[in-house]
Every structure is written in C-alpha cells, then in structure tokens.
Write an enzyme that holds these catalytic residues in place. Structure first.
Site, PDB file in Angstrom:
ATOM      1  N   HIS A  23       0.844  -1.192   0.000  1.00  0.00           N
ATOM      2  CA  HIS A  23       0.000   0.000   0.000  1.00  0.00           C
ATOM      3  C   HIS A  23       0.880   1.243   0.000  1.00  0.00           C
ATOM      4  O   HIS A  23       1.941   1.251   0.613  1.00  0.00           O
ATOM      5  CB  HIS A  23      -0.919   0.012   1.237  1.00  0.00           C
ATOM      6  CG  HIS A  23      -2.052   0.953   1.087  1.00  0.00           C
ATOM      7  ND1 HIS A  23      -1.954   2.281   1.393  1.00  0.00           N
ATOM      8  CD2 HIS A  23      -3.306   0.752   0.609  1.00  0.00           C
ATOM      9  CE1 HIS A  23      -3.107   2.871   1.115  1.00  0.00           C
ATOM     10  NE2 HIS A  23      -3.940   1.969   0.639  1.00  0.00           N
ATOM     11  N   ASP A  34      -8.008  -4.937  -0.889  1.00  0.00           N
ATOM     12  CA  ASP A  34      -8.465  -5.770  -2.002  1.00  0.00           C
ATOM     13  C   ASP A  34      -8.186  -7.253  -1.799  1.00  0.00           C
ATOM     14  O   ASP A  34      -8.805  -8.095  -2.435  1.00  0.00           O
ATOM     15  CB  ASP A  34      -7.795  -5.314  -3.304  1.00  0.00           C
ATOM     16  CG  ASP A  34      -8.209  -3.901  -3.641  1.00  0.00           C
ATOM     17  OD1 ASP A  34      -9.415  -3.650  -3.725  1.00  0.00           O
ATOM     18  OD2 ASP A  34      -7.329  -3.041  -3.794  1.00  0.00           O
TER      19      ASP A  34
HETATM   20  C1  LIG Z   1      -0.245  -0.262  -4.106  1.00  0.00           C
HETATM   21  C2  LIG Z   1       1.201  -0.072  -4.542  1.00  0.00           C
HETATM   22  C3  LIG Z   1       1.222   0.629  -5.906  1.00  0.00           C
HETATM   23  C4  LIG Z   1       1.876   0.783  -3.483  1.00  0.00           C
HETATM   24  O1  LIG Z   1       3.056   1.128  -3.939  1.00  0.00           O
HETATM   25  P1  LIG Z   1       4.209   1.931  -3.121  1.00  0.00           P
HETATM   26  O2  LIG Z   1       4.060   1.920  -1.670  1.00  0.00           O
HETATM   27  O3  LIG Z   1       4.359   3.198  -3.779  1.00  0.00           O
HETATM   28  O4  LIG Z   1       5.284   0.972  -3.270  1.00  0.00           O
HETATM   29  P2  LIG Z   1       6.123   0.749  -4.547  1.00  0.00           P
HETATM   30  O5  LIG Z   1       5.265   0.341  -5.694  1.00  0.00           O
HETATM   31  O6  LIG Z   1       7.029   1.918  -4.715  1.00  0.00           O
HETATM   32  O7  LIG Z   1       6.899  -0.470  -4.008  1.00  0.00           O
HETATM   33  C5  LIG Z   1       7.965  -0.432  -3.100  1.00  0.00           C
HETATM   34  C6  LIG Z   1       8.739  -1.707  -3.335  1.00  0.00           C
HETATM   35  O8  LIG Z   1       7.938  -2.830  -2.912  1.00  0.00           O
HETATM   36  C7  LIG Z   1       7.609  -3.639  -4.011  1.00  0.00           C
HETATM   37  N1  LIG Z   1       6.195  -4.006  -3.899  1.00  0.00           N
HETATM   38  C8  LIG Z   1       5.176  -3.250  -3.440  1.00  0.00           C
HETATM   39  N2  LIG Z   1       4.032  -3.922  -3.508  1.00  0.00           N
HETATM   40  C9  LIG Z   1       4.335  -5.117  -4.032  1.00  0.00           C
HETATM   41  C10 LIG Z   1       3.579  -6.253  -4.368  1.00  0.00           C
HETATM   42  N3  LIG Z   1       2.264  -6.265  -4.170  1.00  0.00           N
HETATM   43  N4  LIG Z   1       4.193  -7.300  -4.898  1.00  0.00           N
HETATM   44  C11 LIG Z   1       5.512  -7.289  -5.113  1.00  0.00           C
HETATM   45  N5  LIG Z   1       6.322  -6.252  -4.819  1.00  0.00           N
HETATM   46  C12 LIG Z   1       5.720  -5.187  -4.289  1.00  0.00           C
HETATM   47  C13 LIG Z   1       7.833  -2.769  -5.243  1.00  0.00           C
HETATM   48  O9  LIG Z   1       8.089  -3.550  -6.380  1.00  0.00           O
HETATM   49  C14 LIG Z   1       8.989  -1.921  -4.825  1.00  0.00           C
HETATM   50  O10 LIG Z   1      10.159  -2.670  -4.947  1.00  0.00           O
HETATM   51  P3  LIG Z   1      11.566  -1.959  -5.300  1.00  0.00           P
HETATM   52  O11 LIG Z   1      11.819  -1.029  -4.168  1.00  0.00           O
HETATM   53  O12 LIG Z   1      12.487  -3.119  -5.393  1.00  0.00           O
HETATM   54  O13 LIG Z   1      11.333  -1.245  -6.600  1.00  0.00           O
HETATM   55  C15 LIG Z   1       1.940  -1.421  -4.635  1.00  0.00           C
HETATM   56  O14 LIG Z   1       2.051  -1.992  -3.363  1.00  0.00           O
HETATM   57  C16 LIG Z   1       1.247  -2.372  -5.585  1.00  0.00           C
HETATM   58  O15 LIG Z   1       1.412  -2.265  -6.806  1.00  0.00           O
HETATM   59  N6  LIG Z   1       0.461  -3.357  -5.048  1.00  0.00           N
HETATM   60  C17 LIG Z   1      -0.248  -4.282  -5.875  1.00  0.00           C
HETATM   61  C18 LIG Z   1      -1.518  -3.633  -6.444  1.00  0.00           C
HETATM   62  C19 LIG Z   1      -2.577  -3.454  -5.404  1.00  0.00           C
HETATM   63  O16 LIG Z   1      -2.879  -4.332  -4.627  1.00  0.00           O
HETATM   64  N7  LIG Z   1      -3.195  -2.278  -5.416  1.00  0.00           N
HETATM   65  C20 LIG Z   1      -4.280  -1.937  -4.516  1.00  0.00           C
HETATM   66  C21 LIG Z   1      -3.869  -0.852  -3.585  1.00  0.00           C
HETATM   67  S1  LIG Z   1      -5.080  -0.577  -2.338  1.00  0.00           S
END
Ligand SMILES: CC(C)(COP(=O)(O)OP(=O)(O)OC[C@H]1O[C@@H](n2cnc3c(N)ncnc32)[C@H](O)[C@@H]1OP(=O)(O)O)[C@@H](O)C(=O)NCCC(=O)NCCS
Length: 394
Positions: A263, A320
């Site tokens: 998240h 989700d």
């Molecule tokens: C929601 C989301 C975009 C949040 O992103 P964020 O906090 O900005 O985190 P980031 O996308 O920058 O991720 C940070 C790190 O964790 C990893 N990560 C985060 N969520 C992950 C997941 N669900 N699966 C695998 N790796 C994940 C990223 O790849 C990133 O790795 P890196 O530092 O090696 O590049 C991300 O967790 C995600 O894409 N989740 C899956 C989609 C989802 O469930 N969305 C609903 C949100 S309520």
C-alpha cells in the site's frame, strides 16, 4: 514559492496537497478514521447509510435525520426511463466500469439541481449519486445479460437492495449485512488516487457529476480499485497449486507483483483487510466454502514470509486482498468487483467534492495547478524551425 525538485515522479507520495476534515490514514500504525471515528467501530456498529451521512455532514445522524436520509436515498433509486434506454444502446461487452463511467453524465442530465451550486443542492446531488451508482451497476449487469433492470425494493437497505436489483432474489440478511460492512470499509480513504481526481476536477468548478466520472476512471486502474479483480484471478489460478511458496517466489523473481499486497500509505496491516479476512472466514463457514479464504490466507502467509526474507517488511495485505474472496463468495461477478468499490466510494468522493468546492477544510477553494519541469526538445528562444510537411523526411 519553494521549488520541491525532489518531489517529481514519485506519485506525490508524502507531499501534502490539501487539508481535509473527512478521513485520515495513519499508515505507520494502521489506523483509519472517518470524521474522527475509527473504522473498526464503524464496521461493527454503523451501516453504509449512516456512514455516508457521517461523511457528508461531519456528524452522526439522529434517528430522525437518518430515517429522512434513508428515505431520500430510496426515492433516488428511481431513475428516469431514458436512462435505461441509453444503457441498452451500449454494446453488451462494455466493461461495467466503462458503462458506469458513461452513465454518470446521463445521471447529470437527469438531475434537477445540476446547475445549482449551493451547498444544499450539492448535498442533494451527492445523495442521488450515492443512491444511483448502485442502481447503475446492478442495471448494467442485467442489461448486458439481456434481462430487464429490477425496480428497487424500498424496504431494503442500500446493500440489500443492491443484491436484490442485481439478482432479483431476496438476499440473505446476514450476507446483506456483510456487504453493508464491506461498503462501510470502502467508503473513504483520504487522498487516494480517485478521490484526488474528483477533487482536482471539483477545483475547476466543474459540477459534481464531472468529478465523480473522473473518480470512476481513476478507480478502474489495476493499481487502485482494479486490484480486487486481479486478486480473484490470482486465487482462481492458484486453486490447484500445491507449492504456494514456490509460486510467490517465482512471481517476485520475475518482477511481477502479488496483487492485493502493499500500500502507498500503510506500512503495516491495513485495518480494513483484518476485518475482511475475518468476514471471509465467517461467510465461507456459513456457505460451506472456506477453501477460498484458506487459500487467501496461505498466499498471504507465503507472500509475507517471502517479502520479509527480501527485507520488505512493510508489504501486507491491503483492502483488495480479502474483499475479492468475500465478493466472490457473495456471488458477485468478478468484473463487478471494482464497480462495487465505486458503489461505496462514491460516498467519500461526493463528500470530498463538497469539501473542495466550499473550502471547508482550508478557507478558500483554489484551482489545482501543479508545475512541471520541461525536459523535451528546445531550440532556443525563437523555437524550433517549422518545416512544411512536404519538406520533412522520415
Ligand atoms: C499499491 C502499490 C502501488 C503501493 O506502492 P508503493 O508503496 O508506492 O510501493 P512501490 O510500488 O514503490 O513499491 C515499493 C517496493 O515494494 C515492491 N512491492 C510493493 N508492492 C508489491 C507487491 N504487491 N508485490 C511485489 N512487490 C511489491 C515494489 O516492487 C517496490 O520494490 P523496489 O523497491 O524493489 O522497486 C503497490 O504496493 C502495488 O502495486 N500493489 C499491488 C496492487 C494493489 O494491490 N493495489 C491496490 C492498492 S489498495
């Protein structure tokens, strides 16, 4: 004006862009409040209608206020006939989120207060939208399957009536209450992407329907509301998988994400996920189908272990991850899971649009207009030489 050069291309993470009095997410401690009330308390004691009232009015209603609010929501379930006629002209393959987004301007056309920008008129528009988004989602599902929309059952709650208008069957009271709680849990979440989209549109003084249509578009993406569909797809794929830990490892090794995990704000358990997990097991028990929740819990356990082994100790299930199996158990078609998110979130969107329009949290409404640094072609002050098309070569 300070230039925050280090804030570019990070999705505005950690950049406060406005004050809000509507909800707050404490990501470090896993706490979510709506208007001061903890989500756990609302999920246990409140209903979607009462929560929507709270979000719109900044106070819990009295019995009389709630009953009048409910009656207005019920009355708004009747939409003009032209609306269904228009929906019937969409190709049956239209995705429910696209059908919903296309419906919002049609609902605008049916709103007698559309051009009235007073607070009272905006509250009335919010109530119609909260009521009618549910009607649209149910109606489109029937229309695309060559069935007629079903008139509202005015005695039913918002959640129960949605199930009724979707299926034409009187819903089980306990299942309807589970859906009611899920709607409470999804109703608002501070400045998430779709709410920000709504507020940004409202800041231009566009009407509420324009803002909500933008919110629906933002919610449809797989990193936001679309994630619940990805989760149910993942669980379906994993039904016969014996080595869940191996599957998780391979996914992460190939750079794919585990949907429903992680998240942007929560760096610990999402309080909504804890509720939905519990609900999943209770619903599964009731229906004699606990394997979906058990499978979700196994994926959660394997993913958390793998993330931890990789030093990513803050990635936990989000809203989700367990809403997907809960909706699946309720018999919600998979591509209606994201629209169902909108059925609830429209309460938060409309509250935020009103807050934005009237500057309720910060005194003075202002048009959002961030800046950007230009990094494209540059040919000096006179600009690049414009060649007529016949002189340009490949
Ligand atoms: C929601 C989301 C975009 C949040 O992103 P964020 O906090 O900005 O985190 P980031 O996308 O920058 O991720 C940070 C790190 O964790 C990893 N990560 C985060 N969520 C992950 C997941 N669900 N699966 C695998 N790796 C994940 C990223 O790849 C990133 O790795 P890196 O530092 O090696 O590049 C991300 O967790 C995600 O894409 N989740 C899956 C989609 C989802 O469930 N969305 C609903 C949100 S309520």
């Amino acid at each position: 004006m300070p230039v925050l050069t280090n804030t570019k291309n990070i999705g505005l993470r950690g950049v406060p862009v406005a004050d809000t009095r509507i909800s707050d997410v404490d990501g470090a401690n896993g706490v979510l409040i709506y208007r001061g009330y903890r989500i756990e308390q609302l999920a246990e004691s409140s209903t979607f209608e009462e929560t929507a009232y709270l979000l719109l009015h900044d106070a819990l209603p009295t019995e009389e206020q709630l009953s009048a609010f409910r009656m207005r929501l019920v009355a708004a379930r009747r939409v003009p006939e032209f609306f269904f006629e228009a929906l019937k002209r969409l190709p049956a393959k239209t995705h429910p989120m696209d059908a919903l987004q296309a419906s919002i301007p049609l609902l605008a056309a049916a709103d007698p207060d559309l051009d009235n920008e007073s607070r009272e008129a905006n509250i009335a528009k919010a109530e119609r939208l909260i009521s009618r988004v549910a009607v649209v989602v149910a109606a489109w599902h029937r229309i695309r399957n060559n069935r007629e929309p079903i008139p509202s059952d005015d005695l039913l709650s918002h959640a129960a009536n949605f199930l009724w208008q979707l299926t034409g069957e009187q819903p089980d009271a306990e299942v309807a209450r589970f859906l009611d709680v899920a709607l409470v849990l999804h109703a608002d979440h501070s400045f998430n992407a779709s709410t920000f989209a709504c507020r940004e549109i409202a800041s231009t003084k566009a009407h509420m329907y324009a803002g909500v249509a933008g919110g629906v578009g933002a919610l449809s993406g797989s990193l936001h509301g679309g994630a619940n569909v990805q989760v149910i797809n993942m669980l379906t794929e994993l039904q016969d998988e014996q080595d869940i830990a191996g599957w998780v490892r391979r996914e992460l090794e190939s750079g794919r994400k585990i949907m429903g995990m992680g998240h942007a704000v929560y760096k610990t358990a999402d309080p909504r996920a804890r509720f939905l997990k519990d609900m999943c097991f209770r619903l599964g028990e009731k229906l004699g189908q606990n394997h979906w929740c058990a499978l979700s819990a196994r994926v959660e356990e394997a993913a958390v272990a793998e993330f931890t082994a990789r030093g990513k100790t803050t990635i936990r299930p989000n809203v989700d991850f367990f809403s997907a199996p809960v909706y699946h158990l309720m018999g919600i078609p998979h591509d209606l899971m994201t629209p169902l998110f909108a059925v609830s979130r429209v309460a938060g969107w409309t509250a935020h649009i009103i807050e934005e329009k009237f500057g309720d949290a910060q005194g003075k409404p202002a048009l959002y207009r961030p800046s950007s640094d230009y990094t494209g072609s540059y040919c000096g002050k006179t600009g690049c030489v414009y060649k007529p098309i016949e002189e340009r070569k490949g």
